[in-house]
Design a protein around this motif. Structure first.
Motif, PDB file in Angstrom:
ATOM      1  N   SER A  37      93.481 -14.416 -84.179  1.00 43.32           N
ATOM      2  CA  SER A  37      94.586 -15.212 -83.971  1.00 43.32           C
ATOM      3  C   SER A  37      95.938 -14.128 -84.359  1.00 43.32           C
ATOM      4  O   SER A  37      97.231 -14.155 -84.108  1.00 43.32           O
ATOM      5  CB  SER A  37      94.959 -16.074 -85.132  1.00 43.32           C
ATOM      6  OG  SER A  37      94.654 -15.867 -86.323  1.00 43.32           O
ATOM      7  N   LEU A  38      95.493 -12.986 -85.326  1.00 47.95           N
ATOM      8  CA  LEU A  38      96.483 -11.895 -85.667  1.00 47.95           C
ATOM      9  C   LEU A  38      96.510 -11.100 -84.591  1.00 47.95           C
ATOM     10  O   LEU A  38      97.692 -10.199 -84.626  1.00 47.95           O
ATOM     11  CB  LEU A  38      95.966 -11.391 -86.853  1.00 47.95           C
ATOM     12  CG  LEU A  38      95.966 -12.094 -88.330  1.00 47.95           C
ATOM     13  CD1 LEU A  38      95.560 -11.569 -89.371  1.00 47.95           C
ATOM     14  CD2 LEU A  38      97.605 -12.589 -88.425  1.00 47.95           C
ATOM     15  N   VAL A  39      95.701 -10.914 -83.675  1.00 48.78           N
ATOM     16  CA  VAL A  39      95.596  -9.820 -82.829  1.00 48.78           C
ATOM     17  C   VAL A  39      97.046  -9.877 -81.465  1.00 48.78           C
ATOM     18  O   VAL A  39      97.719  -9.005 -81.365  1.00 48.78           O
ATOM     19  CB  VAL A  39      94.479  -9.709 -81.886  1.00 48.78           C
ATOM     20  CG1 VAL A  39      94.558  -8.787 -80.566  1.00 48.78           C
ATOM     21  CG2 VAL A  39      93.368  -9.237 -82.841  1.00 48.78           C
ATOM     22  N   LEU A  40      97.159 -11.123 -81.121  1.00 48.92           N
ATOM     23  CA  LEU A  40      98.079 -11.357 -80.127  1.00 48.92           C
ATOM     24  C   LEU A  40      99.461 -11.228 -80.509  1.00 48.92           C
ATOM     25  O   LEU A  40     100.506 -10.368 -79.903  1.00 48.92           O
ATOM     26  CB  LEU A  40      98.113 -13.030 -79.453  1.00 48.92           C
ATOM     27  CG  LEU A  40      99.037 -13.364 -78.494  1.00 48.92           C
ATOM     28  CD1 LEU A  40      98.741 -12.444 -77.163  1.00 48.92           C
ATOM     29  CD2 LEU A  40      98.911 -14.623 -78.105  1.00 48.92           C
ATOM     30  N   PRO A  41      99.977 -11.513 -81.797  1.00 46.50           N
ATOM     31  CA  PRO A  41     101.241 -11.172 -82.393  1.00 46.50           C
ATOM     32  C   PRO A  41     101.514  -9.812 -82.548  1.00 46.50           C
ATOM     33  O   PRO A  41     102.518  -9.024 -82.185  1.00 46.50           O
ATOM     34  CB  PRO A  41     101.623 -11.871 -83.957  1.00 46.50           C
ATOM     35  CG  PRO A  41     100.481 -13.037 -83.599  1.00 46.50           C
ATOM     36  CD  PRO A  41      99.325 -12.479 -82.759  1.00 46.50           C
ATOM     37  N   VAL A  42     100.316  -8.954 -82.882  1.00 51.49           N
ATOM     38  CA  VAL A  42     100.438  -7.292 -83.028  1.00 51.49           C
ATOM     39  C   VAL A  42     100.717  -6.688 -81.596  1.00 51.49           C
ATOM     40  O   VAL A  42     101.723  -6.026 -81.524  1.00 51.49           O
ATOM     41  CB  VAL A  42      99.225  -6.995 -83.791  1.00 51.49           C
ATOM     42  CG1 VAL A  42      99.009  -5.206 -83.710  1.00 51.49           C
ATOM     43  CG2 VAL A  42      99.152  -7.801 -85.038  1.00 51.49           C
ATOM     44  N   VAL A  43      99.928  -7.161 -80.439  1.00 48.04           N
ATOM     45  CA  VAL A  43     100.180  -6.676 -79.311  1.00 48.04           C
ATOM     46  C   VAL A  43     101.662  -7.013 -78.558  1.00 48.04           C
ATOM     47  O   VAL A  43     101.991  -6.229 -78.299  1.00 48.04           O
ATOM     48  CB  VAL A  43      99.052  -7.188 -78.442  1.00 48.04           C
ATOM     49  CG1 VAL A  43      99.492  -7.019 -76.909  1.00 48.04           C
ATOM     50  CG2 VAL A  43      97.801  -6.654 -78.798  1.00 48.04           C
ATOM     51  N   VAL A  44     102.293  -8.174 -78.976  1.00 45.99           N
ATOM     52  CA  VAL A  44     103.526  -8.624 -78.490  1.00 45.99           C
ATOM     53  C   VAL A  44     104.672  -7.567 -79.275  1.00 45.99           C
ATOM     54  O   VAL A  44     105.588  -7.122 -78.531  1.00 45.99           O
ATOM     55  CB  VAL A  44     103.884  -9.920 -78.616  1.00 45.99           C
ATOM     56  CG1 VAL A  44     105.112 -10.316 -78.177  1.00 45.99           C
ATOM     57  CG2 VAL A  44     102.867 -10.878 -77.788  1.00 45.99           C
ATOM     58  N   GLY A  45     104.148  -7.542 -80.486  1.00 47.32           N
ATOM     59  CA  GLY A  45     105.224  -6.550 -81.147  1.00 47.32           C
ATOM     60  C   GLY A  45     105.466  -5.167 -80.606  1.00 47.32           C
ATOM     61  O   GLY A  45     106.279  -4.576 -80.715  1.00 47.32           O
ATOM     62  N   ILE A  46     104.069  -4.832 -80.357  1.00 50.57           N
ATOM     63  CA  ILE A  46     104.078  -3.311 -80.047  1.00 50.57           C
ATOM     64  C   ILE A  46     104.716  -3.240 -78.610  1.00 50.57           C
ATOM     65  O   ILE A  46     105.586  -2.269 -78.319  1.00 50.57           O
ATOM     66  CB  ILE A  46     102.725  -2.800 -79.861  1.00 50.57           C
ATOM     67  CG1 ILE A  46     102.012  -2.612 -81.384  1.00 50.57           C
ATOM     68  CG2 ILE A  46     102.621  -1.566 -79.158  1.00 50.57           C
ATOM     69  CD1 ILE A  46     100.771  -2.277 -81.459  1.00 50.57           C
ATOM     70  N   ALA A  47     104.522  -4.291 -77.597  1.00 48.40           N
ATOM     71  CA  ALA A  47     105.133  -4.201 -76.362  1.00 48.40           C
ATOM     72  C   ALA A  47     106.761  -4.181 -76.308  1.00 48.40           C
ATOM     73  O   ALA A  47     107.367  -3.559 -75.647  1.00 48.40           O
ATOM     74  CB  ALA A  47     104.567  -5.367 -75.435  1.00 48.40           C
ATOM     75  N   VAL A  48     107.304  -4.912 -77.413  1.00 43.04           N
ATOM     76  CA  VAL A  48     108.567  -5.003 -77.427  1.00 43.04           C
ATOM     77  C   VAL A  48     109.388  -3.949 -78.312  1.00 43.04           C
ATOM     78  O   VAL A  48     110.187  -3.484 -77.631  1.00 43.04           O
ATOM     79  CB  VAL A  48     108.871  -6.451 -78.638  1.00 43.04           C
ATOM     80  CG1 VAL A  48     110.581  -6.383 -78.839  1.00 43.04           C
ATOM     81  CG2 VAL A  48     108.660  -7.638 -78.098  1.00 43.04           C
ATOM     82  N   LEU A  49     108.432  -3.210 -78.937  1.00 40.76           N
ATOM     83  CA  LEU A  49     109.133  -1.733 -79.424  1.00 40.76           C
ATOM     84  C   LEU A  49     109.070  -0.884 -78.232  1.00 40.76           C
ATOM     85  O   LEU A  49     110.033  -0.351 -78.237  1.00 40.76           O
ATOM     86  CB  LEU A  49     108.105  -1.339 -80.738  1.00 40.76           C
ATOM     87  CG  LEU A  49     108.179  -2.166 -81.930  1.00 40.76           C
ATOM     88  CD1 LEU A  49     107.314  -1.789 -83.063  1.00 40.76           C
ATOM     89  CD2 LEU A  49     109.730  -2.197 -82.489  1.00 40.76           C
ATOM     90  N   ILE A  50     107.954  -0.796 -77.598  1.00 43.37           N
ATOM     91  CA  ILE A  50     108.076   0.076 -76.328  1.00 43.37           C
ATOM     92  C   ILE A  50     109.287  -0.177 -75.561  1.00 43.37           C
ATOM     93  O   ILE A  50     109.895   0.776 -74.856  1.00 43.37           O
ATOM     94  CB  ILE A  50     106.523  -0.049 -75.709  1.00 43.37           C
ATOM     95  CG1 ILE A  50     105.451   0.631 -76.559  1.00 43.37           C
ATOM     96  CG2 ILE A  50     106.749   0.906 -74.492  1.00 43.37           C
ATOM     97  CD1 ILE A  50     104.077   0.471 -76.037  1.00 43.37           C
ATOM     98  N   ILE A  51     109.334  -1.394 -75.034  1.00 43.16           N
ATOM     99  CA  ILE A  51     110.480  -1.588 -74.015  1.00 43.16           C
ATOM    100  C   ILE A  51     111.911  -1.241 -74.726  1.00 43.16           C
ATOM    101  O   ILE A  51     112.660  -0.943 -73.890  1.00 43.16           O
ATOM    102  CB  ILE A  51     110.462  -3.151 -73.704  1.00 43.16           C
ATOM    103  CG1 ILE A  51     109.038  -3.456 -73.003  1.00 43.16           C
ATOM    104  CG2 ILE A  51     111.746  -3.596 -72.955  1.00 43.16           C
ATOM    105  CD1 ILE A  51     108.758  -4.993 -72.712  1.00 43.16           C
ATOM    106  N   ALA A  52     112.011  -1.586 -75.989  1.00 44.26           N
ATOM    107  CA  ALA A  52     113.326  -1.124 -76.554  1.00 44.26           C
ATOM    108  C   ALA A  52     113.724   0.093 -76.568  1.00 44.26           C
ATOM    109  O   ALA A  52     114.628   0.852 -76.406  1.00 44.26           O
ATOM    110  CB  ALA A  52     113.306  -1.833 -78.116  1.00 44.26           C
ATOM    111  N   TYR A  53     112.444   1.137 -76.774  1.00 41.64           N
ATOM    112  CA  TYR A  53     112.725   2.337 -76.951  1.00 41.64           C
ATOM    113  C   TYR A  53     112.798   3.015 -75.580  1.00 41.64           C
ATOM    114  O   TYR A  53     113.909   3.928 -75.558  1.00 41.64           O
ATOM    115  CB  TYR A  53     111.212   3.363 -77.343  1.00 41.64           C
ATOM    116  CG  TYR A  53     111.231   4.403 -77.204  1.00 41.64           C
ATOM    117  CD1 TYR A  53     112.160   5.085 -78.258  1.00 41.64           C
ATOM    118  CD2 TYR A  53     110.514   5.206 -76.403  1.00 41.64           C
ATOM    119  CE1 TYR A  53     111.835   6.630 -78.050  1.00 41.64           C
ATOM    120  CE2 TYR A  53     110.333   6.520 -76.159  1.00 41.64           C
ATOM    121  CZ  TYR A  53     111.309   7.195 -77.299  1.00 41.64           C
ATOM    122  OH  TYR A  53     110.994   8.641 -77.124  1.00 41.64           O
ATOM    123  N   LEU A  54     112.319   2.513 -74.394  1.00 44.64           N
ATOM    124  CA  LEU A  54     112.578   3.028 -73.108  1.00 44.64           C
ATOM    125  C   LEU A  54     113.935   2.618 -72.861  1.00 44.64           C
ATOM    126  O   LEU A  54     114.751   3.496 -72.223  1.00 44.64           O
ATOM    127  CB  LEU A  54     111.637   2.225 -72.032  1.00 44.64           C
ATOM    128  CG  LEU A  54     110.034   2.780 -72.182  1.00 44.64           C
ATOM    129  CD1 LEU A  54     109.209   2.056 -71.441  1.00 44.64           C
ATOM    130  CD2 LEU A  54     109.880   4.238 -71.958  1.00 44.64           C
TER     131      LEU A  54
END
Length: 205
Positions: A37-54
């Motif tokens: 249950s902790l893996v999914l929020p971590v993956v979503v957070g990393i994806a959001v950070l990558i999109i914001a950086y781009l």
């Protein structure tokens, strides 16, 4: 007489059997899913950070000036001690205006606008429309008699005339014209005399 057969339960300790029976009926424990249950929020957070950086890096690259352009302008400004000159169509027009100087053809003004300006305020109109000036208007009357050929143009109304004076020997050039014809003239001087706007030193365009 034979004695009764001993009961099978006699001498058996029931308390010893209870644990095995409880163990048979107890539910089987399942492993906890807390880690998944902790893996999914971590993956979503990393994806959001990558999109914001781009997105941020893309905007900053669009706002960056062309390499060497601003640097060259800054060097020119530092050397001259002034701001770099503006570029673009307006700057090009201003440069051509300065290069052309007084010889550039004047802007065209309508006879109605010119006559209205001199009728309302002759002094300011004389400063604003200092010659040479180009006037566009409709012929009201044809060549008038006199040593200097002249005709009149419709002014601020159809009943207010402007006198247009031409140099001597220009009568033949005016002969083909007709009343009601739209013409353009360039004149060296314009003034108001007795409420009448007079153009002098004119030539057909």
């Amino acid at each position: 007489m034979q004695g009764a057969a001993p009961s099978p339960d006699i001498g058996v300790d029931r308390s010893a059997q209870a644990p095995s029976e409880r163990g048979a009926t107890a539910p089987i424990a399942t492993p906890s899913r807390g880690g998944m249950s902790l893996v999914l929020p971590v993956v979503v957070g990393i994806a959001v950070l990558i999109i914001a950086y781009l997105l941020l890096t893309g905007r900053s690259s669009e706002q960056m000036p062309v390499a060497g352009q601003d640097a060259a302008g800054a060097r020119v400004a530092d050397d001259a001690g002034t701001a770099p000159a503006a570029t673009g169509p307006r700057a090009a027009d201003a440069a051509s205006d300065r290069a052309a100087g007084p010889s550039r053809a004047p802007a065209t003004v309508s006879a109605a606008m010119l006559d209205s300006a001199f009728a309302s305020d002759p002094r300011s109109a004389a400063q604003r429309y200092a010659g040479p000036i180009r006037v566009s208007g409709v012929i009201a009357t044809m060549v008038q008699p006199g040593s200097t050929p002249a005709l009149s143009m419709e002014g601020r109304t159809r009943f207010n005339y402007m006198v247009v004076n031409f140099p001597a020997g220009y009568r033949e050039r005016l002969a083909p014209l007709a009343k009601g014809q739209l013409i353009d003239v360039t004149c060296n001087d314009v003034q108001s005399l007795g409420g009448t706007t007079i153009l002098s030193g004119c030539a057909l365009v």
